[in-house]
Design a protein around this motif. Structure first.
Motif, PDB file in Angstrom:
ATOM      1  N   GLU A  34       0.876  -1.019  -0.073  1.00 16.58           N
ATOM      2  CA  GLU A  34       0.021  -0.029   0.080  1.00 16.58           C
ATOM      3  C   GLU A  34       0.798   1.216  -0.176  1.00 16.58           C
ATOM      4  OE1 GLU A  34      -2.445  -0.709   3.450  1.00 16.58           O
ATOM      5  OE2 GLU A  34      -4.075  -1.639   2.143  1.00 16.58           O
ATOM      6  N   THR A  35       0.527   2.316  -0.682  1.00 14.81           N
ATOM      7  CA  THR A  35       1.276   3.569  -0.731  1.00 14.81           C
ATOM      8  C   THR A  35       1.060   4.281   0.539  1.00 14.81           C
ATOM      9  OG1 THR A  35      -0.699   4.806  -1.822  1.00 14.81           O
ATOM     10  CG2 THR A  35       0.958   3.572  -3.209  1.00 14.81           C
ATOM     11  N   ARG A  36       1.657   5.428   1.082  1.00 11.28           N
ATOM     12  CA  ARG A  36       1.345   6.440   1.978  1.00 11.28           C
ATOM     13  C   ARG A  36       0.035   6.884   1.956  1.00 11.28           C
ATOM     14  NH1 ARG A  36       6.690  10.123   1.604  1.00 11.28           N
ATOM     15  NH2 ARG A  36       5.615  10.200  -0.369  1.00 11.28           N
ATOM     16  N   GLU A  37      -0.375   7.367   0.730  1.00  7.20           N
ATOM     17  CA  GLU A  37      -1.520   7.725   0.463  1.00  7.20           C
ATOM     18  C   GLU A  37      -2.833   6.890   0.894  1.00  7.20           C
ATOM     19  OE1 GLU A  37       0.991   7.768  -1.758  1.00  7.20           O
ATOM     20  OE2 GLU A  37       1.146   9.758  -2.104  1.00  7.20           O
ATOM     21  N   LEU A  96      -4.797  12.712  -3.809  1.00 10.65           N
ATOM     22  CA  LEU A  96      -3.559  13.610  -3.138  1.00 10.65           C
ATOM     23  C   LEU A  96      -2.405  12.504  -3.328  1.00 10.65           C
ATOM     24  CD1 LEU A  96      -5.030  14.162   0.376  1.00 10.65           C
ATOM     25  CD2 LEU A  96      -4.832  15.603  -1.537  1.00 10.65           C
ATOM     26  N   MET A  97      -1.220  13.326  -3.479  1.00 10.25           N
ATOM     27  CA  MET A  97       0.029  12.846  -3.412  1.00 10.25           C
ATOM     28  C   MET A  97       0.795  13.078  -2.171  1.00 10.25           C
ATOM     29  SD  MET A  97       3.075  13.172  -6.280  1.00 10.25           S
ATOM     30  CE  MET A  97       3.012  14.691  -6.235  1.00 10.25           C
ATOM     31  N   LYS A 153       2.458  15.799  10.678  1.00 11.88           N
ATOM     32  CA  LYS A 153       2.118  16.567   9.643  1.00 11.88           C
ATOM     33  C   LYS A 153       2.367  16.002   8.354  1.00 11.88           C
ATOM     34  CE  LYS A 153       2.139  19.996  12.799  1.00 11.88           C
ATOM     35  NZ  LYS A 153       1.068  20.916  13.009  1.00 11.88           N
ATOM     36  N   VAL A 154       1.618  16.284   7.469  1.00 11.61           N
ATOM     37  CA  VAL A 154       1.612  15.838   6.013  1.00 11.61           C
ATOM     38  C   VAL A 154       1.618  17.002   5.006  1.00 11.61           C
ATOM     39  CG1 VAL A 154       0.536  14.080   4.384  1.00 11.61           C
ATOM     40  CG2 VAL A 154       0.388  13.639   6.822  1.00 11.61           C
ATOM     41  N   ASP A 155       2.684  16.925   4.263  1.00 11.99           N
ATOM     42  CA  ASP A 155       2.508  17.729   3.194  1.00 11.99           C
ATOM     43  C   ASP A 155       2.207  16.869   1.680  1.00 11.99           C
ATOM     44  OD1 ASP A 155       3.549  19.955   4.347  1.00 11.99           O
ATOM     45  OD2 ASP A 155       5.565  19.668   3.621  1.00 11.99           O
ATOM     46  N   ALA A 156       0.950  17.492   1.157  1.00 11.40           N
ATOM     47  CA  ALA A 156       0.494  16.770   0.283  1.00 11.40           C
ATOM     48  C   ALA A 156       0.190  17.689  -0.831  1.00 11.40           C
ATOM     49  CB  ALA A 156      -0.805  16.129   0.525  1.00 11.40           C
ATOM     50  N   ALA A 157      -0.127  17.180  -2.134  1.00 13.98           N
ATOM     51  CA  ALA A 157      -0.655  18.029  -3.201  1.00 13.98           C
ATOM     52  C   ALA A 157      -1.908  17.444  -3.900  1.00 13.98           C
ATOM     53  CB  ALA A 157       0.569  18.283  -4.409  1.00 13.98           C
ATOM     54  N   GLU A 168      -9.713  24.377  -6.439  1.00 17.18           N
ATOM     55  CA  GLU A 168     -10.457  22.845  -6.310  1.00 17.18           C
ATOM     56  C   GLU A 168     -10.505  22.469  -4.921  1.00 17.18           C
ATOM     57  OE1 GLU A 168      -7.138  19.929  -7.588  1.00 17.18           O
ATOM     58  OE2 GLU A 168      -5.435  21.337  -7.038  1.00 17.18           O
ATOM     59  N   GLN A 169     -11.414  21.683  -4.747  1.00 16.29           N
ATOM     60  CA  GLN A 169     -11.701  20.810  -3.588  1.00 16.29           C
ATOM     61  C   GLN A 169     -11.407  19.377  -3.614  1.00 16.29           C
ATOM     62  OE1 GLN A 169     -12.897  22.891  -1.175  1.00 16.29           O
ATOM     63  NE2 GLN A 169     -12.683  24.487  -2.469  1.00 16.29           N
ATOM     64  N   VAL A 170     -10.935  18.847  -2.623  1.00 16.15           N
ATOM     65  CA  VAL A 170     -10.568  17.531  -2.588  1.00 16.15           C
ATOM     66  C   VAL A 170     -11.440  16.862  -1.737  1.00 16.15           C
ATOM     67  CG1 VAL A 170      -8.920  15.812  -1.655  1.00 16.15           C
ATOM     68  CG2 VAL A 170      -8.039  17.931  -2.568  1.00 16.15           C
TER      69      VAL A 170
END
Length: 111
Positions: free
Chosen positions: A4-7, A16-17, A29-33, A92-94
């Protein structure tokens, strides 16, 4: 059972990435895009085709494993190119992270 990925582990089902993970004062704390397809204008529903800019938002999420979880999220602002629409840009909304049941964004800008 595959890897499984971190995502998949941290924020399953979201477009998200994850770019970086860290712990600060015992909190995660997570930095994501955001990496989903361009959205539609919330006013006229016209699909976005041009990016206006990008910026960071900070979203606090329910605790994960007894730790606080904060996502620093890079999102895109799009132009609405529909000539009859009064809205010129929109963010944009997630789904599942930056919108709630009423369609209102949670969190705020990171300054």
């Amino acid at each position: 059972m595959g890897l499984e990925t971190r995502e998949d582990i941290l924020l399953p089902g979201l477009n998200l990435m994850v770019r970086h993970l860290m712990t600060v004062d015992g909190n995660l704390k997570v930095d994501a895009a955001a990496c989903g397809p361009p959205g539609r204008c919330p006013q006229c529903e016209h699909p976005a085709t041009r990016v206006h800019s990008r910026y960071l938002r900070q979203v606090s999420v329910l605790p994960l494993g007894g730790r606080g979880l904060t996502v620093r999220l890079r999102v895109r602002r799009f132009f609405c190119d529909h000539g009859q629409c009064q809205r010129r840009t929109f963010v944009e909304q997630v789904a599942g992270l930056t919108t709630d049941l009423f369609g209102l964004a949670s969190g705020g800008d990171v300054g």
